[in-house]
Scaffold this motif. Sequence first.
Motif, PDB file in Angstrom:
ATOM      1  N   ILE A  23       0.841  -1.204   0.000  1.00 43.38           N
ATOM      2  CA  ILE A  23       0.000   0.000   0.000  1.00 43.38           C
ATOM      3  C   ILE A  23       0.879   1.258   0.000  1.00 43.38           C
ATOM      4  O   ILE A  23       0.651   2.197  -0.765  1.00 43.38           O
ATOM      5  N   ALA A  24       1.898   1.238   0.860  1.00 49.11           N
ATOM      6  CA  ALA A  24       2.776   2.419   0.969  1.00 49.11           C
ATOM      7  C   ALA A  24       3.502   2.695  -0.344  1.00 49.11           C
ATOM      8  O   ALA A  24       3.666   3.848  -0.751  1.00 49.11           O
ATOM      9  N   LYS A  25       3.915   1.625  -1.017  1.00 51.88           N
ATOM     10  CA  LYS A  25       4.631   1.784  -2.290  1.00 51.88           C
ATOM     11  C   LYS A  25       3.736   2.458  -3.328  1.00 51.88           C
ATOM     12  O   LYS A  25       4.167   3.332  -4.088  1.00 51.88           O
ATOM     13  N   LYS A  26       2.483   2.049  -3.340  1.00 54.66           N
ATOM     14  CA  LYS A  26       1.526   2.663  -4.280  1.00 54.66           C
ATOM     15  C   LYS A  26       1.318   4.145  -3.940  1.00 54.66           C
ATOM     16  O   LYS A  26       1.187   4.984  -4.831  1.00 54.66           O
ATOM     17  N   LEU A  27       1.314   4.450  -2.653  1.00 53.32           N
ATOM     18  CA  LEU A  27       1.134   5.842  -2.237  1.00 53.32           C
ATOM     19  C   LEU A  27       2.341   6.686  -2.656  1.00 53.32           C
ATOM     20  O   LEU A  27       2.182   7.787  -3.190  1.00 53.32           O
ATOM     21  N   VAL A  28       3.539   6.149  -2.445  1.00 47.04           N
ATOM     22  CA  VAL A  28       4.751   6.873  -2.846  1.00 47.04           C
ATOM     23  C   VAL A  28       4.711   7.137  -4.352  1.00 47.04           C
ATOM     24  O   VAL A  28       4.983   8.256  -4.806  1.00 47.04           O
ATOM     25  N   ALA A  29       4.335   6.129  -5.121  1.00 42.67           N
ATOM     26  CA  ALA A  29       4.269   6.281  -6.580  1.00 42.67           C
ATOM     27  C   ALA A  29       3.235   7.339  -6.963  1.00 42.67           C
ATOM     28  O   ALA A  29       3.489   8.176  -7.839  1.00 42.67           O
ATOM     29  N   ALA A  30       2.083   7.321  -6.293  1.00 41.85           N
ATOM     30  CA  ALA A  30       1.017   8.289  -6.606  1.00 41.85           C
ATOM     31  C   ALA A  30       1.456   9.710  -6.255  1.00 41.85           C
ATOM     32  O   ALA A  30       1.202  10.652  -7.007  1.00 41.85           O
ATOM     33  N   ALA A  32       4.525  10.793  -6.136  1.00 41.76           N
ATOM     34  CA  ALA A  32       5.605  11.180  -7.059  1.00 41.76           C
ATOM     35  C   ALA A  32       5.071  11.500  -8.444  1.00 41.76           C
ATOM     36  O   ALA A  32       5.681  12.273  -9.185  1.00 41.76           O
ATOM     37  N   GLN A  33       3.928  10.930  -8.765  1.00 37.93           N
ATOM     38  CA  GLN A  33       3.325  11.209 -10.074  1.00 37.93           C
ATOM     39  C   GLN A  33       2.706  12.606 -10.089  1.00 37.93           C
ATOM     40  O   GLN A  33       2.671  13.265 -11.113  1.00 37.93           O
ATOM     41  N   LYS A  34       2.259  13.015  -8.905  1.00 42.66           N
ATOM     42  CA  LYS A  34       1.588  14.313  -8.797  1.00 42.66           C
ATOM     43  C   LYS A  34       2.566  15.472  -8.774  1.00 42.66           C
ATOM     44  O   LYS A  34       2.271  16.558  -9.233  1.00 42.66           O
ATOM     45  N   LYS A  35       3.745  15.225  -8.198  1.00 42.75           N
ATOM     46  CA  LYS A  35       4.720  16.309  -8.045  1.00 42.75           C
ATOM     47  C   LYS A  35       6.124  15.758  -8.207  1.00 42.75           C
ATOM     48  O   LYS A  35       6.401  14.639  -7.748  1.00 42.75           O
ATOM     49  N   ASP A  36       6.981  16.529  -8.839  1.00 36.32           N
ATOM     50  CA  ASP A  36       8.374  16.132  -9.018  1.00 36.32           C
ATOM     51  C   ASP A  36       8.977  15.770  -7.646  1.00 36.32           C
ATOM     52  O   ASP A  36       8.918  16.568  -6.715  1.00 36.32           O
ATOM     53  N   VAL A 186      -5.607   5.441  -1.007  1.00 43.67           N
ATOM     54  CA  VAL A 186      -4.324   5.931  -1.526  1.00 43.67           C
ATOM     55  C   VAL A 186      -4.579   6.907  -2.664  1.00 43.67           C
ATOM     56  O   VAL A 186      -4.031   8.010  -2.705  1.00 43.67           O
ATOM     57  N   GLN A 187      -5.462   6.527  -3.585  1.00 39.84           N
ATOM     58  CA  GLN A 187      -5.750   7.396  -4.728  1.00 39.84           C
ATOM     59  C   GLN A 187      -6.431   8.681  -4.246  1.00 39.84           C
ATOM     60  O   GLN A 187      -6.139   9.763  -4.743  1.00 39.84           O
ATOM     61  N   ALA A 188      -7.276   8.559  -3.228  1.00 41.67           N
ATOM     62  CA  ALA A 188      -7.990   9.720  -2.717  1.00 41.67           C
ATOM     63  C   ALA A 188      -7.035  10.708  -2.030  1.00 41.67           C
ATOM     64  O   ALA A 188      -7.140  11.908  -2.249  1.00 41.67           O
ATOM     65  N   VAL A 189      -6.106  10.204  -1.230  1.00 40.42           N
ATOM     66  CA  VAL A 189      -5.221  11.136  -0.500  1.00 40.42           C
ATOM     67  C   VAL A 189      -4.144  11.713  -1.402  1.00 40.42           C
ATOM     68  O   VAL A 189      -3.711  12.839  -1.228  1.00 40.42           O
TER      69      VAL A 189
END
Length: 190
Positions: A23-30, A32-36, A186-189
């Motif tokens: 779950i945490a890995k997906k959050l980190v990826a999300a 990082a996708q939103k901001k450099d 994760v997607q929501a936050v």
Amino acid sequence: MNTQNILYVKSSIFGDNGVSSGIAKKLVAALAQKKDSAIVERNVSAGDIPHFSMQTIEAIGAGNATLADTLIAEVQQADVIVIAAPMYNFAIPSQLKAWFDHIARAGVTFKYTEAGAVGLLTNKKVYIATARGGLHQDKGTNLDTVYLKTMLGFLGITDVEFIYAEGVNLGEEVRVKSIAAAEQQVQAVA
Ligand SMILES: Cc1cc2nc3c(=O)[nH]c(=O)nc-3n(C[C@H](O)[C@H](O)[C@H](O)COP(=O)(O)O)c2cc1C
């Protein structure tokens, strides 16, 4: 564009196969996708963080470079910290507790004043991805959440958001639903 520094702390004894790590890995990826982002990963269950001891205190007192210095620098440099913190025996993993023991240092990450202790790690956002075999929210066994909020607050970090995957050992149906709900959060936050 300014880069955000993300510190990803994982503590499952199952490494990347842990539910909390997934779950945490997906959050980190999300995030990082939103901001450099510049991402630093710290696996506290890799076995290189010993119990905090008299030897560490002596090394710090003697002005020697320690692993604790490195861990503190990683936290100080982070704008966002994502912690994968599973529940083991009603608590966080002892390896994660050892990490907290290393980063709590008077005069550096908190200080004592006449009015009490003041945390020095300000302006940081923390996300906690937790996985639990059973159900503990709103119960007396919600001990890991209480500890994490208290410890982070002591260090000056009050912007803390929890993502729970609970009941992962209560059968396949509950497990799948619970992990899916956490991934939706994760997607929501992010
Ligand atoms: C050593 C150990 C102790 C555990 N203790 C608890 C517990 O006290 N309460 C609970 O609800 N689940 C407990 N579990 C189940 C875990 O919380 C669950 O397997 C979760 O997926 C662990 O997260 P991880 O997969 O990220 O390591 C324990 C699991 C292990 C391996």
